[in-house]
Design a protein around this motif. Structure first.
Motif, PDB file in Angstrom:
ATOM      1  N   VAL A 180       0.825  -1.219   0.000  1.00  0.00           N
ATOM      2  CA  VAL A 180       0.000   0.000   0.000  1.00  0.00           C
ATOM      3  C   VAL A 180       0.854   1.263   0.000  1.00  0.00           C
ATOM      4  N   LEU A 181       2.052   1.204   0.593  1.00  0.00           N
ATOM      5  CA  LEU A 181       2.885   2.415   0.637  1.00  0.00           C
ATOM      6  C   LEU A 181       3.525   2.723  -0.712  1.00  0.00           C
ATOM      7  N   SER A 182       3.690   1.685  -1.561  1.00  0.00           N
ATOM      8  CA  SER A 182       4.367   1.920  -2.845  1.00  0.00           C
ATOM      9  C   SER A 182       3.425   2.466  -3.918  1.00  0.00           C
ATOM     10  N   LEU A 183       2.117   2.447  -3.667  1.00  0.00           N
ATOM     11  CA  LEU A 183       1.183   3.008  -4.659  1.00  0.00           C
ATOM     12  C   LEU A 183       1.378   4.520  -4.708  1.00  0.00           C
ATOM     13  N   PRO A 184       1.313   5.104  -5.915  1.00  0.00           N
ATOM     14  CA  PRO A 184       1.574   6.554  -6.006  1.00  0.00           C
ATOM     15  C   PRO A 184       0.557   7.373  -5.219  1.00  0.00           C
ATOM     16  N   ILE A 185       1.018   8.511  -4.705  1.00  0.00           N
ATOM     17  CA  ILE A 185       0.148   9.453  -3.992  1.00  0.00           C
ATOM     18  C   ILE A 185       0.233  10.774  -4.738  1.00  0.00           C
ATOM     19  N   GLY A 186      -0.906  11.365  -5.040  1.00  0.00           N
ATOM     20  CA  GLY A 186      -0.932  12.628  -5.797  1.00  0.00           C
ATOM     21  C   GLY A 186      -0.144  13.719  -5.084  1.00  0.00           C
ATOM     22  N   SER A 187       0.602  14.485  -5.832  1.00  0.00           N
ATOM     23  CA  SER A 187       1.424  15.552  -5.229  1.00  0.00           C
ATOM     24  C   SER A 187       0.541  16.607  -4.575  1.00  0.00           C
ATOM     25  N   ASP A 188      -0.743  16.660  -4.993  1.00  0.00           N
ATOM     26  CA  ASP A 188      -1.649  17.664  -4.418  1.00  0.00           C
ATOM     27  C   ASP A 188      -2.482  17.088  -3.270  1.00  0.00           C
ATOM     28  N   ASP A 189      -2.153  15.884  -2.802  1.00  0.00           N
ATOM     29  CA  ASP A 189      -2.926  15.277  -1.718  1.00  0.00           C
ATOM     30  C   ASP A 189      -2.618  16.012  -0.417  1.00  0.00           C
ATOM     31  N   HIS A 192      -0.848  14.081   2.393  1.00  0.00           N
ATOM     32  CA  HIS A 192       0.494  13.501   2.268  1.00  0.00           C
ATOM     33  C   HIS A 192       1.503  14.445   2.911  1.00  0.00           C
ATOM     34  N   THR A 193       1.365  14.611   4.228  1.00  0.00           N
ATOM     35  CA  THR A 193       2.225  15.533   4.970  1.00  0.00           C
ATOM     36  C   THR A 193       2.754  14.840   6.219  1.00  0.00           C
ATOM     37  N   TRP A 194       3.890  15.326   6.654  1.00  0.00           N
ATOM     38  CA  TRP A 194       4.522  14.790   7.863  1.00  0.00           C
ATOM     39  C   TRP A 194       5.312  15.922   8.499  1.00  0.00           C
ATOM     40  N   PRO A 195       5.580  15.829   9.818  1.00  0.00           N
ATOM     41  CA  PRO A 195       6.386  16.870  10.447  1.00  0.00           C
ATOM     42  C   PRO A 195       7.839  16.777   9.958  1.00  0.00           C
ATOM     43  N   THR A 196       8.398  17.902   9.566  1.00  0.00           N
ATOM     44  CA  THR A 196       9.798  17.922   9.123  1.00  0.00           C
ATOM     45  C   THR A 196      10.693  17.712  10.338  1.00  0.00           C
ATOM     46  N   PRO A 197      11.564  16.681  10.294  1.00  0.00           N
ATOM     47  CA  PRO A 197      12.423  16.479  11.475  1.00  0.00           C
ATOM     48  C   PRO A 197      13.407  17.629  11.641  1.00  0.00           C
ATOM     49  N   VAL A 198      13.585  18.076  12.872  1.00  0.00           N
ATOM     50  CA  VAL A 198      14.540  19.152  13.159  1.00  0.00           C
ATOM     51  C   VAL A 198      15.476  18.699  14.282  1.00  0.00           C
ATOM     52  N   GLY A 199      16.586  19.394  14.403  1.00  0.00           N
ATOM     53  CA  GLY A 199      17.506  19.139  15.512  1.00  0.00           C
ATOM     54  C   GLY A 199      17.992  17.697  15.531  1.00  0.00           C
ATOM     55  N   ILE A 200      17.961  17.106  16.711  1.00  0.00           N
ATOM     56  CA  ILE A 200      18.530  15.777  16.905  1.00  0.00           C
ATOM     57  C   ILE A 200      17.789  14.713  16.076  1.00  0.00           C
ATOM     58  N   ALA A 201      16.470  14.893  15.906  1.00  0.00           N
ATOM     59  CA  ALA A 201      15.687  13.924  15.112  1.00  0.00           C
ATOM     60  C   ALA A 201      16.205  13.905  13.672  1.00  0.00           C
ATOM     61  N   ALA A 202      16.494  15.085  13.138  1.00  0.00           N
ATOM     62  CA  ALA A 202      16.996  15.176  11.759  1.00  0.00           C
ATOM     63  C   ALA A 202      18.344  14.473  11.632  1.00  0.00           C
ATOM     64  N   GLN A 203      19.119  14.447  12.712  1.00  0.00           N
ATOM     65  CA  GLN A 203      20.420  13.756  12.673  1.00  0.00           C
ATOM     66  C   GLN A 203      20.245  12.244  12.818  1.00  0.00           C
ATOM     67  N   ARG A 204      19.243  11.838  13.605  1.00  0.00           N
ATOM     68  CA  ARG A 204      19.081  10.401  13.871  1.00  0.00           C
ATOM     69  C   ARG A 204      18.515   9.632  12.672  1.00  0.00           C
ATOM     70  N   ILE A 205      17.484  10.190  12.028  1.00  0.00           N
ATOM     71  CA  ILE A 205      16.729   9.412  11.028  1.00  0.00           C
ATOM     72  C   ILE A 205      17.613   8.869   9.900  1.00  0.00           C
ATOM     73  N   PRO A 206      18.532   9.681   9.327  1.00  0.00           N
ATOM     74  CA  PRO A 206      19.353   9.137   8.227  1.00  0.00           C
ATOM     75  C   PRO A 206      20.279   7.996   8.656  1.00  0.00           C
ATOM     76  N   LEU A 207      20.490   7.837   9.959  1.00  0.00           N
ATOM     77  CA  LEU A 207      21.373   6.769  10.444  1.00  0.00           C
ATOM     78  C   LEU A 207      20.661   5.418  10.529  1.00  0.00           C
ATOM     79  N   VAL A 208      19.336   5.425  10.305  1.00  0.00           N
ATOM     80  CA  VAL A 208      18.580   4.173  10.420  1.00  0.00           C
ATOM     81  C   VAL A 208      18.480   3.525   9.037  1.00  0.00           C
ATOM     82  N   PRO A 209      19.093   2.357   8.842  1.00  0.00           N
ATOM     83  CA  PRO A 209      19.031   1.692   7.531  1.00  0.00           C
ATOM     84  C   PRO A 209      17.669   1.032   7.330  1.00  0.00           C
ATOM     85  N   PRO A 210      17.366   0.561   6.108  1.00  0.00           N
ATOM     86  CA  PRO A 210      16.140  -0.202   5.912  1.00  0.00           C
ATOM     87  C   PRO A 210      16.048  -1.321   6.960  1.00  0.00           C
TER      88      PRO A 210
END
Length: 333
Positions: A180-189, A192-210
């Protein structure tokens, strides 16, 4: 009896996921109620305009209905909540038998977390339904067995005046989160929003592999980890975790846009799930839009019954009602 003649009332309806399931099973909503004005606005926009804002404890006249469905607040019983036995919310479940009596429901369906079935409130509720002439059955069902792309165990208490309702048949294949996550989502939906990670969260997320989680952050950057993480050891390993696309997702809770609350990072992108993605994991069609600010919308999504699970349960109820209608017709003949 035509299928659309089966009317139902939805107590504690939230955004209407359980109602959507009943509708998909061939029922028609007669009335729905919830305390949240945002949730009722969502309900009326997507299900049918029968929702009102209010408490189930208020005085009101109810329409007749064949079926009463209810998902009383589960925080008092949830293994995640404080499980306060005096939780005022638990008393709300006792409004269900009273409503069932007043609307003349032949079948009552109460959805909750599994521990509810082992509570004193359930005992009280069950005997109240018995006193009103309902036979009581209980089911504990896993949503992923019924086509939900999500693991979520739920209990169903069925009160019936028309004999036993058949347990729904599990499907032989699980739907994965990736499907279900791989189905396309319209750019105008707008969902289709999420909180932009800031501070320490922004540093942590890229360190998590699949397939990774907080243990990967601990290995790669201990300086980004609070001392409490080391103390906790192996528990709560799903936090700061990525969704596994090859399995149903973990339970989508109200805080699914907070990576510290569970395995809610996108499988490959450096962000949490969007509101639309959370809704998809609950089986909500992309045509639905939710009313409210992001956190209340995430709550509306996380509090709902996965639509596929609700539909399986409600189809069994519809079958029981139609079977009874056929049987009573042939007796009358």
């Amino acid at each position: 009896m035509h299928m659309h003649d089966i009317q139902f009332i939805d107590m504690f309806c939230g955004a209407g996921l359980f109602s959507a399931a009943a509708l998909a099973a061939g029922m028609a909503p007669a009335f729905a109620i919830d305390l949240s004005s945002d949730a009722i606005a969502t309900y009326n926009a997507n299900v049918r305009q029968v929702g009102v804002v209010g408490s189930v404890m208020d005085e009101r006249t109810l329409p007749r209905a064949d079926v009463l469905i209810a998902g009383p607040p589960c925080q008092g019983f949830s293994t995640l909540g404080r499980q306060d036995p005096l939780d005022v919310r638990n008393r709300l479940s006792m409004a269900v038998p009273e409503w069932a009596h007043r609307c003349g429901a032949r079948v009552v369906v109460i959805e909750n977390v599994p521990p509810f079935l082992r509570s004193s409130h359930w005992q009280e509720l069950s005997s109240a339904l018995g006193d009103l002439g309902y036979g009581v059955q209980t089911w504990e069902l896993e949503a992923a067995d019924y086509g939900a792309p999500q693991y979520r165990r739920r209990s169903f208490t069925i009160g019936s005046k028309i004999g036993d309702v058949q347990l729904p048949m599990a499907l032989n294949r699980k739907i994965t989160a990736g499907e279900v996550l791989s189905l396309p989502i319209g750019s105008d939906d707008p969902m289709h929003t999420w909180p932009t990670p800031v501070g320490i969260a922004a540093q942590r997320i890229p360190l998590v592999p699949p397939l990774g989680d907080k243990r990967d952050i601990m290995r790669a950057a201990p300086e980004l980890c609070p001392p409490s993480w080391k103390k906790v050891g192996c528990q709560a390993t799903d936090v700061w975790g990525r969704v596994n696309p090859d399995e149903p997702s973990n339970t989508i809770r109200c805080a699914f846009q907070n990576p510290s609350k569970g395995r809610y990072l996108h499988p490959t992108e450096d962000r949490v799930l969007s509101l639309r993605e959370g809704a998809r994991l609950q089986g909500v069609p992309d045509s639905w839009t939710f009313v409210g600010r992001p956190y209340p919308v995430a709550r509306q999504i996380g509090n709902g019954v996965p639509v596929a699970l609700g539909s399986a349960v409600m189809r069994s109820v519809v079958d029981a009602i139609r079977h009874e209608a056929v049987a009573s017709t042939s007796v009358a003949a």
